[in-house]
Design a protein around this motif. Structure first.
Motif, PDB file in Angstrom:
ATOM      1  N   TYR A  77     -18.994 -40.898 -72.536  1.00 60.79           N
ATOM      2  CA  TYR A  77     -18.998 -40.240 -73.835  1.00 60.79           C
ATOM      3  C   TYR A  77     -19.150 -41.266 -74.954  1.00 60.79           C
ATOM      4  CZ  TYR A  77     -16.928 -36.391 -71.153  1.00 60.79           C
ATOM      5  OH  TYR A  77     -16.701 -35.407 -70.234  1.00 60.79           O
ATOM      6  N   THR A  78     -19.395 -40.733 -76.144  1.00 55.39           N
ATOM      7  CA  THR A  78     -19.326 -41.545 -77.358  1.00 55.39           C
ATOM      8  C   THR A  78     -18.180 -41.003 -78.203  1.00 55.39           C
ATOM      9  OG1 THR A  78     -21.692 -42.025 -77.359  1.00 55.39           O
ATOM     10  CG2 THR A  78     -20.530 -42.243 -79.462  1.00 55.39           C
ATOM     11  N   TYR A 104     -16.691 -44.550 -87.657  1.00 53.23           N
ATOM     12  CA  TYR A 104     -17.547 -45.303 -86.734  1.00 53.23           C
ATOM     13  C   TYR A 104     -17.689 -44.563 -85.411  1.00 53.23           C
ATOM     14  CZ  TYR A 104     -13.280 -47.289 -84.482  1.00 53.23           C
ATOM     15  OH  TYR A 104     -12.083 -47.474 -83.837  1.00 53.23           O
ATOM     16  N   PHE A 105     -18.750 -44.934 -84.667  1.00 51.89           N
ATOM     17  CA  PHE A 105     -19.003 -44.435 -83.318  1.00 51.89           C
ATOM     18  C   PHE A 105     -18.766 -45.582 -82.333  1.00 51.89           C
ATOM     19  CE2 PHE A 105     -21.979 -42.102 -86.072  1.00 51.89           C
ATOM     20  CZ  PHE A 105     -21.735 -40.780 -85.719  1.00 51.89           C
ATOM     21  N   GLN A 118     -12.779 -31.865 -79.430  1.00 50.26           N
ATOM     22  CA  GLN A 118     -11.493 -32.448 -79.800  1.00 50.26           C
ATOM     23  C   GLN A 118     -10.428 -31.636 -79.069  1.00 50.26           C
ATOM     24  OE1 GLN A 118     -10.509 -32.559 -84.036  1.00 50.26           O
ATOM     25  NE2 GLN A 118      -9.663 -34.604 -83.734  1.00 50.26           N
ATOM     26  N   GLY A 119      -9.943 -32.215 -77.952  1.00 48.92           N
ATOM     27  CA  GLY A 119      -9.057 -31.447 -77.088  1.00 48.92           C
ATOM     28  C   GLY A 119      -9.836 -30.317 -76.447  1.00 48.92           C
ATOM     29  N   GLU A 120      -9.333 -29.088 -76.574  1.00 45.19           N
ATOM     30  CA  GLU A 120     -10.011 -27.926 -76.002  1.00 45.19           C
ATOM     31  C   GLU A 120     -10.916 -27.232 -77.013  1.00 45.19           C
ATOM     32  OE1 GLU A 120      -7.022 -25.409 -74.407  1.00 45.19           O
ATOM     33  OE2 GLU A 120      -6.427 -26.814 -72.823  1.00 45.19           O
ATOM     34  N   GLN A 121     -10.987 -27.767 -78.210  1.00 46.36           N
ATOM     35  CA  GLN A 121     -11.783 -27.156 -79.265  1.00 46.36           C
ATOM     36  C   GLN A 121     -13.098 -27.893 -79.484  1.00 46.36           C
ATOM     37  OE1 GLN A 121      -9.098 -27.256 -82.646  1.00 46.36           O
ATOM     38  NE2 GLN A 121      -8.300 -25.228 -82.160  1.00 46.36           N
ATOM     39  N   THR A 122     -14.060 -27.167 -80.024  1.00 44.61           N
ATOM     40  CA  THR A 122     -15.315 -27.769 -80.459  1.00 44.61           C
ATOM     41  C   THR A 122     -15.312 -27.805 -81.979  1.00 44.61           C
ATOM     42  OG1 THR A 122     -16.519 -26.977 -78.528  1.00 44.61           O
ATOM     43  CG2 THR A 122     -17.828 -27.584 -80.444  1.00 44.61           C
ATOM     44  N   GLY A 156      -8.477 -38.506 -86.755  1.00 47.59           N
ATOM     45  CA  GLY A 156      -8.427 -38.579 -85.308  1.00 47.59           C
ATOM     46  C   GLY A 156      -9.746 -38.964 -84.670  1.00 47.59           C
ATOM     47  N   GLU A 157      -9.864 -38.663 -83.383  1.00 47.57           N
ATOM     48  CA  GLU A 157     -11.027 -39.046 -82.587  1.00 47.57           C
ATOM     49  C   GLU A 157     -11.585 -37.831 -81.867  1.00 47.57           C
ATOM     50  OE1 GLU A 157     -11.923 -41.759 -78.574  1.00 47.57           O
ATOM     51  OE2 GLU A 157     -10.023 -41.945 -79.642  1.00 47.57           O
TER      52      GLU A 157
END
Length: 265
Positions: free
Chosen positions: A188-189, A181-182, A167-171, A196-197
């Motif tokens: 990517y998925t 949902y996916f 998520q951005g620069e973070q894991t 958020g996403e």
């Protein structure tokens, strides 16, 4: 009756076109909605188009016609399956003594008309493909008669509980219960959450194998939705079935092959 739909899978383009032409003569009411050059493409197109009848070449690169059929008959609503083969007569005897129908390449019009007659009878009886003899056991016996190796069925893996996502620069470590949902993209998925996403590299086909199918429903080849977040369904102006989510504005398209999930809603 709605227009009947068919898919042809063969790695030789001229044979795909030839069979389509023969079908136009033997069964003009049948509409060929897609043609595939290999097994993986066949599965994708079957998912998208939900054909009533599938003509599968036995020998295709990567995934054979038998492999594709085994995946189809394991589903809830398999299409009617006809194998297309270039095997010699000795090997064809294996088909003759099973309940599986076949066509020897190149399919003659006379032989194709017999197959069409069988298919029409099964369709009139609303007989599912599995009931017509296309079962996992039938396919296994057929493989044995043809001298193929039958792989052992692996034990099901435990359901996925956690996802490591970017998520951005973070894991971020995400509990599976947080997922709404996916949706798969090119590389990517996307994992959609209330806040958020996030992105993961796991293909949606692999996710499906790890998710509890009672809790997560695949509604399209590129979308899996958490059942607890489904508010209902509606049809849009194009007639497509759309899933409405609880507390969210976006709506998700249900492909033809998954419409039956929502018949009772």
């Amino acid at each position: 009756m709605d227009t009947l739909r068919a898919l042809i899978a063969d790695d030789e383009e001229h044979l795909r076109d030839y069979l389509e032409g023969q079908l136009k003569t033997a069964w003009p009411e049948l509409k060929v909605v897609a043609k595939a050059a290999n097994g993986l493409e066949a599965l994708r197109l079957i998912d998208e188009e939900a054909p009533d009848v599938v003509f599968l070449d036995i020998r295709m690169p990567g995934m054979t016609g038998l492999d594709v059929a085994a995946r189809l008959v394991a589903g809830a609503k398999p299409p009617h399956i006809v194998f297309v083969t270039a095997f010699d007569q000795y090997a064809v005897d294996a088909f003759e003594h099973s309940a599986v129908d076949y066509l020897l390449k190149p399919a003659s019009l006379e032989r194709l008309e017999k197959t069409v007659g069988k298919l029409k009878a099964a369709l009139r009886a609303s007989e599912p493909a599995a009931a017509a003899g296309i079962t996992a056991a039938t396919l296994q016996a057929l493989l044995q008669q043809l001298g193929g190796a039958v792989p052992a069925v692996a034990a099901p893996a435990p359901s996925l509980q956690w996802i490591r996502a970017s998520q951005g620069e973070q894991t971020r470590l995400i509990a599976i219960d947080e997922v709404i949902y996916f949706q798969s993209n090119d590389k990517y998925t996307s994992v959609f959450l209330a806040d958020g996403e996030s992105l993961i590299r796991t293909p949606i086909s692999k996710l499906r194998e790890q998710l509890d199918e009672q809790q997560f429903w695949q509604i399209h080849r590129s979308v899996i939705v958490a059942a607890r977040h489904v508010a209902g369904t509606r049809h849009d102006f194009r007639g497509r079935l759309m899933v409405q989510l609880k507390g969210r504005d976006e709506q998700l398209v249900v492909s033809r092959n998954y419409v039956d999930l929502f018949r009772q809603m």
